[in-house]
Design a protein around this motif. Structure first.
Motif, short mmCIF file in Angstrom:
data_model
loop_
_atom_site.label_atom_id
_atom_site.label_comp_id
_atom_site.label_asym_id
_atom_site.label_seq_id
_atom_site.Cartn_x
_atom_site.Cartn_y
_atom_site.Cartn_z
N UNK A 128 25.64 12.93 -42.23
CA UNK A 128 25.59 11.66 -41.37
C UNK A 128 26.45 11.73 -40.39
N UNK A 129 27.70 12.02 -40.24
CA UNK A 129 28.77 12.16 -39.26
C UNK A 129 28.01 13.21 -38.11
N UNK A 130 27.56 14.46 -38.69
CA UNK A 130 26.95 15.26 -37.67
C UNK A 130 26.03 14.57 -36.83
N UNK A 131 24.85 13.88 -37.43
CA UNK A 131 23.65 13.29 -36.77
C UNK A 131 24.17 12.26 -35.78
N UNK A 132 25.08 11.27 -36.39
CA UNK A 132 25.12 9.84 -35.78
C UNK A 132 26.48 10.24 -34.87
N UNK A 133 27.42 10.81 -35.00
CA UNK A 133 28.69 10.87 -34.31
C UNK A 133 28.90 12.05 -33.33
N UNK A 134 27.96 12.80 -33.46
CA UNK A 134 28.06 14.20 -32.73
C UNK A 134 26.60 14.30 -31.83
N UNK A 135 25.48 14.58 -32.52
CA UNK A 135 24.33 14.65 -31.94
C UNK A 135 23.65 13.56 -31.06
N UNK A 136 23.83 12.20 -31.72
CA UNK A 136 23.37 10.97 -31.14
C UNK A 136 24.32 10.15 -30.47
N UNK A 137 25.65 10.67 -30.30
CA UNK A 137 26.64 10.01 -29.72
C UNK A 137 26.82 10.16 -28.30
N UNK A 205 21.39 19.15 -27.09
CA UNK A 205 20.60 18.03 -27.01
C UNK A 205 20.99 16.80 -26.31
N UNK A 206 22.14 16.98 -25.93
CA UNK A 206 22.80 15.48 -25.30
C UNK A 206 21.99 14.86 -24.24
N UNK A 207 21.17 15.56 -23.69
CA UNK A 207 20.39 14.86 -22.73
C UNK A 207 19.03 14.42 -23.39
N UNK A 208 18.60 14.76 -24.54
CA UNK A 208 17.44 14.32 -24.98
C UNK A 208 17.84 13.71 -26.16
N UNK A 210 16.64 11.11 -27.70
CA UNK A 210 15.59 10.44 -28.50
C UNK A 210 14.61 11.58 -28.93
N UNK A 211 14.49 12.78 -28.31
CA UNK A 211 13.51 13.69 -28.66
C UNK A 211 14.21 14.49 -29.94
N UNK A 212 15.55 14.69 -29.82
CA UNK A 212 16.21 15.15 -31.07
C UNK A 212 16.07 14.11 -32.27
N UNK A 213 16.02 12.89 -32.24
CA UNK A 213 16.01 12.09 -33.19
C UNK A 213 14.32 12.19 -33.77
N UNK A 214 13.58 12.51 -32.86
CA UNK A 214 12.17 12.41 -33.54
C UNK A 214 11.92 13.76 -34.05
N UNK A 215 12.58 14.90 -33.52
CA UNK A 215 12.62 16.24 -34.15
C UNK A 215 13.09 16.10 -35.53
N UNK A 216 14.30 15.45 -35.62
CA UNK A 216 14.96 15.36 -36.97
C UNK A 216 14.08 14.68 -38.04
N UNK A 217 13.52 13.41 -37.53
CA UNK A 217 12.66 12.77 -38.41
C UNK A 217 11.57 13.55 -39.02
N UNK A 218 11.01 14.25 -37.98
CA UNK A 218 9.63 15.26 -38.36
C UNK A 218 10.24 16.04 -39.32
#
Length: 455
Positions: A128-137, A205-208, A210-218
């Motif tokens: 959880x912390x990797x996705x929320x506090x690193x990739x999507x922060x 993926x800091x510049x994208x 939303x794309x990273x979020x979509x790929x992660x959900x897929x």
């Protein structure tokens, strides 16, 4: 008086008779037997000053296999390696006694499968912390809804995908037994998706976001689709064995969460860099799945599993490659009829009572405890301020969940005929996934009921 020519003729007749019977035998029943003349047909010759029969001395005869001996057979059983001669003799005594599960090999195979089944789900929720506090922060996604409610979206996507594919896989099994080929395909696809997840962890993926979020959900959706097939069919395989092997899968799924948490802590401690620790973390999942992939091929080689597989008398899986559209429809209708027969036979009839009672007692306790996530406010006051009550309720819920889920999964397939055990095991796995999915969605509804966002 018998002449030498008469003896020769009689001996030739016996040999010809043996040759004809030998040629008429099936190749699978070929036996090596000794050809010896009758006592009155033997005659003595002098060889190097000693008396010998024409076909050799008694010591030489004993080198051949007697007529009553069993034929030589190849033993492909993996669990037959390095066994003693005493075990080989004991194994022959009766088909009514199954061979032992040597070194508990089959038990540990299903235990490893249980760990691998929930590995994708546990890997994603523990990181959880990797996705929320690193990739999507990032500046563009710091206040985005998909970051603050990442676990909400992950839970919905994962569990709904798993439940849907498990339903399809359950009701599209033709022949009454699991199509084990799907297990290998599911595990292989999970490995490929985790490799893709590792690549995403290595890319900036800091510049994208939303794309990273979509790929992660897929990725999460596909992983849990494969996991649903994997879980469904594995329970179907274990259903034909004694109950403890179904429990081995449940035990493995429970150990999977503990194993994943330990790996997460070790990866963080071993690599302070979030990206490096994430790479190590997801590589461990790949290794575990590869071990499970090997276990899939080891299982049919064990004599213990071969025995129970042969003891299940029923229709065999149909070759789906040769089926037309009309065949699929007819097979689906027949399959549904069979499932209804299985449903009318569930395990212990009163096991649902304690399950319902614990939900009616513990869920309200959770709502009345001091539950308030960061960034939200409660809609009504806290009536149970003690954290000890909340912890004890969690322990009771976890203990009873593991106990009653194991009990139901073990007893369910044993209530039907042997030919329906595999189908019943898949049905039990489907309803287990359906219950988990319903529970996850219910928890989200209860969260909205208790709390509201800060204005």
């Amino acid at each position: 008086m018998t002449t030498t020519s008469d003896r020769d003729t009689s001996a030739n007749y016996d040999v010809n008779k043996f040759a004809n019977s030998f040629n008429s035998q099936d190749e699978s029943n070929v036996q090596l037997i000794s050809v010896t003349p009758k006592p009155e047909q033997s005659f003595i010759t002098k060889r190097n000053g000693a008396a010998h029969s024409e076909f050799g001395s008694p010591d030489e005869k004993n080198k051949f296999i007697s007529l009553n001996s069993a034929p030589v057979q190849l033993d492909p059983g993996l669990d037959s390696l390095h066994r003693s001669a005493q075990f080989t003799n004991d194994e022959k005594h009766s088909l009514d006694h199954p061979p032992p599960d040597r070194y508990r090999m089959v038990f540990f195979i299903f235990l490893i499968h249980g760990i691998g089944i929930l590995m994708p789900w546990n890997m994603f929720i523990t990181a959880k912390k990797y996705f929320e506090d690193y990739k999507l922060d990032t500046p563009t996604s710091k206040d985005a809804t998909y970051r603050s409610e990442f676990m909400f979206y992950l839970g919905i996507v994962s569990q709904v995908s798993c439940a849907l594919i498990s339903c399809v896989n359950t009701f599209f099994q033709f022949g009454g037994r699991a199509s084990t080929r799907r297990i290998a395909i599911a595990i292989f696809m999970m490995v490929i998706i985790f490799i893709f997840t590792v690549i995403l962890a290595m890319i900036d993926t800091s510049s994208i976001p939303l794309i990273f979020f979509g790929l992660t959900m897929a990725s999460a959706s596909l992983l849990n689709c494969c996991g649903g097939v994997y879980q469904n069919l594995t329970f179907g395989l274990a259903a034909i064995l004694p109950m403890k092997y179904t429990n081995a899968i449940v035990l493995g799924t429970n150990l999977s969460g503990v194993f994943t948490s330990v790996i997460n802590l070790l990866s963080i401690a071993g690599a302070p860099n979030p990206r490096t620790s994430a790479v190590y973390y997801f590589i461990v999942a790949i290794v575990v799945l590869l071990v499970a992939f090997d276990c899939y091929f080891l299982l049919p080689l064990t004599k213990y599993y071969q025995y129970y597989l042969k003891s299940v008398h029923g229709s065999q899986p149909v070759d789906e490659k040769k089926m037309a559209c009309g065949d699929y429809l007819r097979a689906f209708v027949d399959s549904c009829k069979t499932y209804w027969v299985v449903i009318k036979k569930p395990g212990p009839k009163r096991v649902w009572i304690p399950i319902v009672l614990r939900a009616l007692v513990l869920i309200p306790v959770y709502l009345l405890c001091n539950y308030q996530p960061i960034g939200v406010v409660r809609r009504f006051p806290v009536y149970i301020p003690s954290d000890i009550v909340f912890i004890l309720a969690g322990i009771i819920m976890a203990f009873t969940s593991g106990y009653y889920s194991s009990l139901s999964m073990m007893y369910g397939p044993k209530e039907v005929e042997p030919s329906m055990m595999g189908r019943a095991g898949m049905m039990m796995a489907f309803f287990l996934v359906l219950g988990i999915t319903s529970g996850v969605n219910l928890s989200l509804v209860l969260q909205r009921l208790v709390t509201t966002k800060l204005v």
